[in-house]
Design a protein around this motif. Structure first.
Motif, mmCIF file in Angstrom:
data_model
loop_
_atom_site.group_PDB
_atom_site.id
_atom_site.type_symbol
_atom_site.label_atom_id
_atom_site.label_comp_id
_atom_site.label_asym_id
_atom_site.label_seq_id
_atom_site.Cartn_x
_atom_site.Cartn_y
_atom_site.Cartn_z
ATOM 1 N N TRP A 155 -14.908 62.956 -5.019
ATOM 2 C CA TRP A 155 -14.732 64.131 -4.160
ATOM 3 C C TRP A 155 -13.249 64.352 -3.835
ATOM 4 N N GLN A 156 -12.674 63.385 -3.137
ATOM 5 C CA GLN A 156 -11.289 63.518 -2.710
ATOM 6 C C GLN A 156 -10.332 63.444 -3.899
ATOM 7 N N PRO A 157 -9.083 63.891 -3.726
ATOM 8 C CA PRO A 157 -8.108 63.771 -4.822
ATOM 9 C C PRO A 157 -8.010 62.322 -5.292
ATOM 10 N N ASN A 158 -7.931 62.135 -6.602
ATOM 11 C CA ASN A 158 -7.930 60.758 -7.098
ATOM 12 C C ASN A 158 -6.593 60.076 -6.823
ATOM 13 N N TYR A 159 -6.654 58.760 -6.710
ATOM 14 C CA TYR A 159 -5.487 57.976 -6.292
ATOM 15 C C TYR A 159 -4.332 58.060 -7.276
ATOM 16 N N GLN A 160 -4.650 58.122 -8.556
ATOM 17 C CA GLN A 160 -3.582 58.197 -9.547
ATOM 18 C C GLN A 160 -2.763 59.473 -9.348
ATOM 19 N N SER A 161 -3.458 60.586 -9.107
ATOM 20 C CA SER A 161 -2.766 61.852 -8.883
ATOM 21 C C SER A 161 -1.920 61.804 -7.617
ATOM 22 N N GLU A 162 -2.460 61.182 -6.568
ATOM 23 C CA GLU A 162 -1.704 61.057 -5.327
ATOM 24 C C GLU A 162 -0.423 60.257 -5.562
ATOM 25 N N GLY A 163 -0.540 59.165 -6.320
ATOM 26 C CA GLY A 163 0.632 58.355 -6.634
ATOM 27 C C GLY A 163 1.666 59.143 -7.422
ATOM 28 N N ILE A 164 1.193 59.971 -8.346
ATOM 29 C CA ILE A 164 2.103 60.805 -9.143
ATOM 30 C C ILE A 164 2.899 61.737 -8.233
ATOM 31 N N ILE A 165 2.231 62.319 -7.248
ATOM 32 C CA ILE A 165 2.899 63.240 -6.323
ATOM 33 C C ILE A 165 4.025 62.526 -5.585
ATOM 34 N N TYR A 166 3.754 61.307 -5.087
ATOM 35 C CA TYR A 166 4.806 60.555 -4.390
ATOM 36 C C TYR A 166 5.967 60.244 -5.335
ATOM 37 N N GLY A 167 5.641 59.812 -6.560
ATOM 38 C CA GLY A 167 6.679 59.452 -7.513
ATOM 39 C C GLY A 167 7.588 60.618 -7.851
ATOM 40 N N ARG A 168 6.987 61.779 -8.078
ATOM 41 C CA ARG A 168 7.784 62.959 -8.420
ATOM 42 C C ARG A 168 8.670 63.383 -7.246
ATOM 43 N N TRP A 169 8.108 63.296 -6.028
ATOM 44 C CA TRP A 169 8.873 63.690 -4.846
ATOM 45 C C TRP A 169 10.071 62.767 -4.639
ATOM 46 N N ILE A 170 9.855 61.455 -4.773
ATOM 47 C CA ILE A 170 10.953 60.499 -4.594
ATOM 48 C C ILE A 170 12.016 60.696 -5.673
ATOM 49 N N TYR A 379 -15.041 65.854 -13.119
ATOM 50 C CA TYR A 379 -15.778 65.312 -11.974
ATOM 51 C C TYR A 379 -14.874 65.064 -10.765
ATOM 52 N N PHE A 380 -13.734 65.763 -10.703
ATOM 53 C CA PHE A 380 -12.851 65.661 -9.542
ATOM 54 C C PHE A 380 -12.849 67.003 -8.817
ATOM 55 N N PRO A 381 -13.661 67.176 -7.767
ATOM 56 C CA PRO A 381 -13.744 68.462 -7.078
ATOM 57 C C PRO A 381 -12.425 68.926 -6.470
ATOM 58 N N ILE A 382 -11.654 67.997 -5.867
ATOM 59 C CA ILE A 382 -10.412 68.378 -5.186
ATOM 60 C C ILE A 382 -9.234 67.801 -5.950
ATOM 61 N N GLU A 383 -8.337 68.674 -6.398
ATOM 62 C CA GLU A 383 -7.191 68.211 -7.188
ATOM 63 C C GLU A 383 -5.882 68.839 -6.716
ATOM 64 N N GLN A 384 -5.817 69.159 -5.418
ATOM 65 C CA GLN A 384 -4.609 69.738 -4.854
ATOM 66 C C GLN A 384 -4.269 69.023 -3.542
ATOM 67 N N MET A 385 -2.972 68.869 -3.265
ATOM 68 C CA MET A 385 -2.525 68.208 -2.041
ATOM 69 C C MET A 385 -1.193 68.802 -1.595
ATOM 70 N N GLN A 386 -0.819 68.492 -0.360
ATOM 71 C CA GLN A 386 0.470 68.904 0.180
ATOM 72 C C GLN A 386 1.092 67.722 0.907
#
Length: 409
Positions: A155-170, A379-386
């Motif tokens: 359901w929630q954004p997957n952890y790998q994608s979340e990690g990618i977001i942090y990496g790109r931001w840093i 099978y990932f319903p949510i794939e967006q974050m801020q």
């Protein structure tokens, strides 16, 4: 007239949460386990005890939401009987409870079973039995694998994608940083760490220290001290709430003046930041996909008003500061949407089909511009974050909504 909700019942097999209204004896399903003309029985497994017990608020909120659904007439005329058992965040116990829900309770499906270790332990069984394991409460990437586990969906954004977001931001904002990472030694922590390295790309050598911990460990103070000694100026905690709170507090105590990032699953003000200390938590970075009910920008938001009214009536003992209540409320709405779409065809196959057929579904507490989409191959319903930053009182979102799709931007 205020109706006091019936949330906690105890049974020898473990803590049970029941959201059904007063039924007589539950009739055996005529066509499908867990379904009668008047009821849909949904199973759940949550850590009411053990090292991840902070998450039990999610199941309690879901139970309260189904109380609301039932009072308003149910779903397509059927009341929800929500049966939730405690597994103490223990995989063997999760297997035991899954078997009970499927074979003894004859639930239609298991919904929002919590934790990467527990879901990993039951996935093979659920798929063998062809019982939906829907909207699991973990972002581990492997729970979006319809080819190998077609009955299991995240359901929630997957952890790998979340990690990618942090990496790109840093990499973009702090290209000269030295990064230290503490992570839980399981798929949860490793997925986030892998994503971070992917997001950093050819700058992955910015990570100068790593320290893992096991969920059975009582404290993580030694890991924090070790990581500070690395000289890192960015401290990332890929941890569950108990350990995230410990790490924030310890870093503050030892005077580690680093930019801190905490995983989305552990950014609850009520469950994590308050125990850690709001002063110690000031400046934390994390991600969001749901509205923060403490943010004044949502004061006149209709979804926020509805959530507040729900909490006051159906979960008055719940913590409005905890993001776990907004999470539980929204994932319960997702499950209700799927069941509504299934209509009277409440076979396990059709419920799964509806879960895998969501198109631009938006819910009241999603951040603006977000929606859920699924398919037979997604099978990932949510794939967006801020991204967001804690100002000492509440989280403040910054930047644009970012696609969390692996390989996306």
């Amino acid at each position: 007239m205020h109706i006091r909700r019936n949330i906690l019942k105890y049974a020898a097999a473990g803590l049970v949460v029941s959201s059904s209204l007063a039924f007589g004896s539950i009739a055996q399903a005529q066509e499908m386990p867990g379904v009668t003309d008047t009821e849909i029985k949904i199973g759940n497994i949550a850590p009411y005890s053990g090292p991840a017990s902070a998450y039990s608020t999610i199941a309690k909120t879901i139970s309260a939401y189904f109380d609301k659904v039932n009072e308003e007439g149910g779903i397509n005329g059927r009341k929800i009987n929500f049966v939730s058992y405690d597994d103490g965040y223990s995989p063997p116990k999760a297997v035991e409870q899954a078997r009970k829900l499927v074979e003894s309770d004859e639930a239609l499906l298991i919904f929002q079973s919590l934790g990467t270790p527990s879901n990993s332990a039951i996935t093979k069984y659920m798929n063998m039995k062809k019982v939906p394991q829907l909207l699991v409460a973990t972002g581990a990437t492997k729970f979006g694998d319809p080819e190998n586990s077609p009955w299991t969906m995240g359901w929630q954004p997957n952890y790998q994608s979340e990690g990618i977001i942090y990496g790109r931001w840093i990499a973009d904002e702090m290209p000269d940083a030295k990064i230290a990472v503490m992570y839980q030694n399981d798929d949860f922590g490793k997925d986030l760490l892998d994503g971070l390295k992917t997001g950093l790309g050819d700058k992955a050598d910015m990570i100068v220290a790593e320290a893992s911990y096991e969920v059975a460990e009582p404290v993580v103070d030694s890991q924090v001290v070790k990581l500070k000694a690395s000289g890192a100026d960015v401290f990332i905690s890929f941890s569950t709430p108990k350990f995230a709170a410990q790490a924030i507090k310890k870093a503050h105590e030892i005077g580690w003046d680093a930019t801190q990032i905490v995983a989305n699953v552990s950014n609850s003000v009520g469950a994590v930041l308050t125990p850690a200390g709001l002063e110690a938590s000031t400046g934390l970075i994390s991600t969001a996909y749901l509205k923060d009910m403490q943010d004044p920008q949502w004061a006149d938001d209709q979804g926020a008003k509805e959530w507040n009214a729900f909490m006051d009536k159906y979960y008055p003992d719940g913590d409005k500061l905890s993001s776990f209540t907004t999470y539980g409320y929204t994932v319960a709405q997702t499950m209700a949407h799927i069941l509504e779409q299934a209509g009277d065809d409440l076979t396990r196959e059709n419920v799964l089909k509806q879960a895998a057929s969501m198109k631009d579904v938006t819910l009241p507490l999603f951040l603006p511009g977000m929606s859920m989409n699924t398919s037979e191959t997604d099978y990932f319903p949510i794939e967006q974050m801020q991204l967001m930053k804690f100002n000492g009182e509440r989280w403040e979102n910054f930047g644009e909504i970012i696609s969390g799709e692996v390989g996306g931007n």
